[in-house]
Design an enzyme around this catalytic site. Structure first.
Site, PDB file in Angstrom:
ATOM      1  N   ASP A   1      78.014  27.084 -42.427  1.00 52.96           N
ATOM      2  CA  ASP A   1      77.527  28.474 -43.061  1.00 52.96           C
ATOM      3  C   ASP A   1      78.708  29.124 -43.287  1.00 52.96           C
ATOM      4  OD1 ASP A   1      76.408  30.279 -44.162  1.00 52.96           O
ATOM      5  OD2 ASP A   1      74.757  30.529 -42.678  1.00 52.96           O
ATOM      6  N   ASP A   2      79.234  29.331 -44.732  1.00 57.91           N
ATOM      7  CA  ASP A   2      80.385  29.788 -45.144  1.00 57.91           C
ATOM      8  C   ASP A   2      81.696  29.509 -44.749  1.00 57.91           C
ATOM      9  OD1 ASP A   2      78.304  31.646 -46.224  1.00 57.91           O
ATOM     10  OD2 ASP A   2      78.839  33.428 -45.337  1.00 57.91           O
TER      11      ASP A   2
ATOM     12  N   CYS B   1      73.309  30.523 -49.739  1.00 58.66           N
ATOM     13  CA  CYS B   1      72.357  30.016 -48.806  1.00 58.66           C
ATOM     14  C   CYS B   1      71.526  28.969 -48.975  1.00 58.66           C
ATOM     15  CB  CYS B   1      72.170  30.822 -47.667  1.00 58.66           C
ATOM     16  SG  CYS B   1      73.607  31.574 -46.672  1.00 58.66           S
TER      17      CYS B   1
ATOM     18  N   ARG C   1      71.093  24.897 -49.544  1.00 59.69           N
ATOM     19  CA  ARG C   1      70.484  23.831 -48.648  1.00 59.69           C
ATOM     20  C   ARG C   1      69.477  23.224 -49.268  1.00 59.69           C
ATOM     21  NH1 ARG C   1      72.305  26.057 -43.399  1.00 59.69           N
ATOM     22  NH2 ARG C   1      73.810  27.667 -44.121  1.00 59.69           N
TER      23      ARG C   1
ATOM     24  N   LYS D   1      70.444  26.599 -38.515  1.00 60.35           N
ATOM     25  CA  LYS D   1      69.852  27.278 -39.529  1.00 60.35           C
ATOM     26  C   LYS D   1      69.293  26.694 -40.520  1.00 60.35           C
ATOM     27  CE  LYS D   1      71.338  30.462 -43.168  1.00 60.35           C
ATOM     28  NZ  LYS D   1      72.644  31.068 -43.792  1.00 60.35           N
TER      29      LYS D   1
ATOM     30  N   HIS E   1      66.546  28.388 -43.174  1.00 63.49           N
ATOM     31  CA  HIS E   1      66.698  29.137 -44.542  1.00 63.49           C
ATOM     32  C   HIS E   1      66.234  28.473 -45.825  1.00 63.49           C
ATOM     33  CE1 HIS E   1      69.458  32.665 -45.776  1.00 63.49           C
ATOM     34  NE2 HIS E   1      68.005  33.182 -46.287  1.00 63.49           N
TER      35      HIS E   1
ATOM     36  N   SER F   1      69.528  33.876 -42.118  1.00 66.67           N
ATOM     37  CA  SER F   1      70.776  33.958 -41.721  1.00 66.67           C
ATOM     38  C   SER F   1      70.754  35.341 -40.605  1.00 66.67           C
ATOM     39  CB  SER F   1      71.598  34.544 -43.101  1.00 66.67           C
ATOM     40  OG  SER F   1      71.734  33.524 -43.816  1.00 66.67           O
TER      41      SER F   1
ATOM     42  N   HIS G   1      79.087  32.467 -40.689  1.00 69.98           N
ATOM     43  CA  HIS G   1      78.519  33.568 -41.321  1.00 69.98           C
ATOM     44  C   HIS G   1      78.439  34.657 -40.519  1.00 69.98           C
ATOM     45  CE1 HIS G   1      75.508  35.751 -43.242  1.00 69.98           C
ATOM     46  NE2 HIS G   1      75.329  34.986 -44.242  1.00 69.98           N
TER      47      HIS G   1
ATOM     48  N   ASP H   1      78.057  24.991 -46.788  1.00 70.02           N
ATOM     49  CA  ASP H   1      77.126  25.266 -47.658  1.00 70.02           C
ATOM     50  C   ASP H   1      77.632  26.049 -49.013  1.00 70.02           C
ATOM     51  OD1 ASP H   1      77.695  27.727 -46.438  1.00 70.02           O
ATOM     52  OD2 ASP H   1      75.316  28.408 -46.464  1.00 70.02           O
ATOM     53  N   ASN H   2      78.774  26.671 -48.828  1.00 69.00           N
ATOM     54  CA  ASN H   2      79.513  27.473 -49.929  1.00 69.00           C
ATOM     55  C   ASN H   2      80.954  27.840 -49.431  1.00 69.00           C
ATOM     56  OD1 ASN H   2      76.846  29.477 -49.158  1.00 69.00           O
ATOM     57  ND2 ASN H   2      78.900  30.107 -48.828  1.00 69.00           N
TER      58      ASN H   2
ATOM     59  N   LYS I   1      82.401  32.833 -51.904  1.00 75.15           N
ATOM     60  CA  LYS I   1      80.843  32.634 -51.929  1.00 75.15           C
ATOM     61  C   LYS I   1      80.311  33.809 -52.963  1.00 75.15           C
ATOM     62  CE  LYS I   1      77.157  33.922 -48.668  1.00 75.15           C
ATOM     63  NZ  LYS I   1      76.581  34.094 -47.380  1.00 75.15           N
TER      64      LYS I   1
END
Length: 479
Positions: free
Chosen positions: A40-41, A80, A84, A133, A135, A158, A227, A279-280, A300
């Site tokens: 994540d991130d 997010c 996903r 996660k 989401h 998140s 994240h 994811d980004n 992001k």
């Protein structure tokens, strides 16, 4: 034992192996295990193999040496839930009606009628699990057990969407809980609780591998960190010179190492494809609590490369070439059809946007199957299109971190959402940082990319032009 008896013994061993395995091949060789890390991130520059400073990621560096590093891998959107949805469905998220990042009270999610990677491989007899996660909708109707997964342990959204985040007190979020299957488990009430995110998820993943060592499996590990808010266990806290962010990355690298170690311990290493990606890009206005784009523009929440170009490493001994760097264009939507091809699974019955990269990841690298990429953001704004190495950015208002003083110690700095970006053309080979607009010099290229954009608007729509796409499917919704 004389030579004749020794050869007879060898023959009997081979015959026994053939009898046990049915076709004289290693167990499940036609059904490789799949381990998919989705961080994540995590920015392009956040691994030491990609130039990160202040900490090391030795397990990921080793994975890169033993596998292939894909340097032109794109998240489907720089946020997010949308990202996903694309990974698991093989579709641009706006084809599914999905955008943004869903909050705790959201009444929408990934439509259960869509087929995920888990559902695709399950038809081939795979055990499936997600630890991390989700989401994609926190209502029971949208949780992983309703989307093809046998097991789920993790968080539904998140972990900044909770009362303990220093910048979220105004939001009045409900308490955050671990979810076990479809039910709430322990609360995550403090940063101390959050420090268990990575080790708990890792422990569950290791246990799943042990339990399923005799049958093929798909293991999805979407780590909630880095994240914000950042938290590391006592074992890693204070260990890096990069502060808490470096500590968190060291622990994520440890998690990857634990999984790789367990695969070897169970004799599964050579029949398992491990994929590591994000994811980004990084949430840059969090400053020292954010990662690095590795020099790409913005981060992001942006359709520039810093928001959507992410790290990607794949490893499968004897299948994915070792020590290789591949620069061909790939995208998160391509993971589903690639896995389907490698496992012999049928593709979803509904239209997808992903393209199988099975040949590319095995070393057939001369030409990438993917020629184009669409940069959608917000609800359904087409902000840019790419063909080969040419990228045409359309005039749009969006998030910008540039010229803003970043935050510190967990508090964000400003990141204006309505910065006006002009129409521009970039050549990503010569200008990966998207700094030099060559639109006026290349009218023919602009015309080609505008035609590509028109096809996308007809198919998927474009809110900037108030157009609805012909092939957008309904989002999952509960009343």
């Amino acid at each position: 034992m004389n030579l004749h008896n020794f050869r007879t013994f060898q023959f009997l061993l081979l015959l026994l192996a053939s009898t046990v395995n049915g076709q004289g091949v290693p167990p499940h060789k036609e059904k490789p295990n799949i381990v998919l890390f989705f961080i994540d991130d995590l920015g392009y520059g956040d691994l030491s193999v990609n130039g990160a400073l202040g900490y090391l990621t030795p397990n990921l560096d080793k994975m890169a040496m033993e596998g292939t590093r894909f340097t032109n891998f794109m998240a489907a959107q720089a946020v997010c839930s949308a990202s996903r949805a694309a990974l698991l469905s093989g579709c641009y998220p706006n084809r599914l009606g999905i955008s943004g990042a869903y909050g705790p009270e959201s009444k929408v999610g990934l439509n259960p009628e869509e087929e995920t990677i888990a559902e695709v491989v399950k038809k081939r007899g795979y055990a499936t699990a997600i630890f991390g996660k989700w989401h994609l909708g926190s209502r029971k109707e949208f949780l992983p057990l309703q989307q093809g997964f046998d097991e789920f342990y993790g968080v539904p959204y998140s972990h900044d969407m909770w009362p303990g985040h220093p910048n979220q007190a105004h939001a009045q979020y409900p308490p955050l809980f671990w979810i076990e299957g479809n039910e709430k488990a322990d609360a995550i009430a403090t940063l101390s609780d959050a420090s268990a995110l990575t080790p708990n998820i890792t422990e569950r993943a290791v246990g799943f591998i042990r339990k399923n060592k005799s049958n093929p499996f798909f293991l999805y590990i979407p780590h909630p960190l880095p994240h914000v808010p950042l938290a590391a266990s006592a074992r890693f806290r204070g260990k890096s010179s990069r502060g808490i962010f470096g500590d968190v990355l060291m622990e994520i690298d440890w998690s990857v190492g634990q999984i790789m170690q367990e695969l070897k311990a169970q004799g599964l290493d050579e029949n398992t494809l491990v994929i590591f990606t994000s994811d980004n890009g990084p949430w840059l206005n969090y400053g020292d609590h954010a990662g690095s784009t590795g020099g790409f523009r913005e981060g992001k929440g942006s359709s520039f490369e810093g928001g959507q170009r992410v790290p990607c490493i794949m490893r499968w001994p004897g299948v994915v070439p070792a020590g290789r760097v591949n620069n061909q264009l790939m995208a998160a939507m391509d993971i589903l059809p690639t896995i389907a091809s490698l496992t012999g699974a049928a593709l979803p019955t509904k239209k997808i946007d992903g393209i199988s990269m099975a040949g590319l990841i095995k070393g057939e690298e001369a030409i990438s199957p993917r020629k184009n990429f669409l940069y959608y953001y917000r609800r359904n704004n087409l902000e840019a299109v790419r063909q080969g190495d040419w990228k045409l950015v359309f005039e749009h208002a969006g998030r910008s971190y540039e010229g803003q003083l970043p935050g510190k110690d967990g508090m964000p700095g400003p990141a204006p959402e309505n910065h006006l970006f002009p129409k521009a053309l970039y050549h990503l080979t010569r200008d990966p940082g998207e700094r030099y607009d060559v639109l006026e010099q290349n009218p023919d290229i602009v015309k080609e990319l505008e035609a590509l954009a028109e096809e996308a608007r007809t198919d998927l729509g474009d809110d900037l032009q108030k157009r609805k796409g012909k092939n957008v499917r309904p989002i999952g919704r509960v009343e």
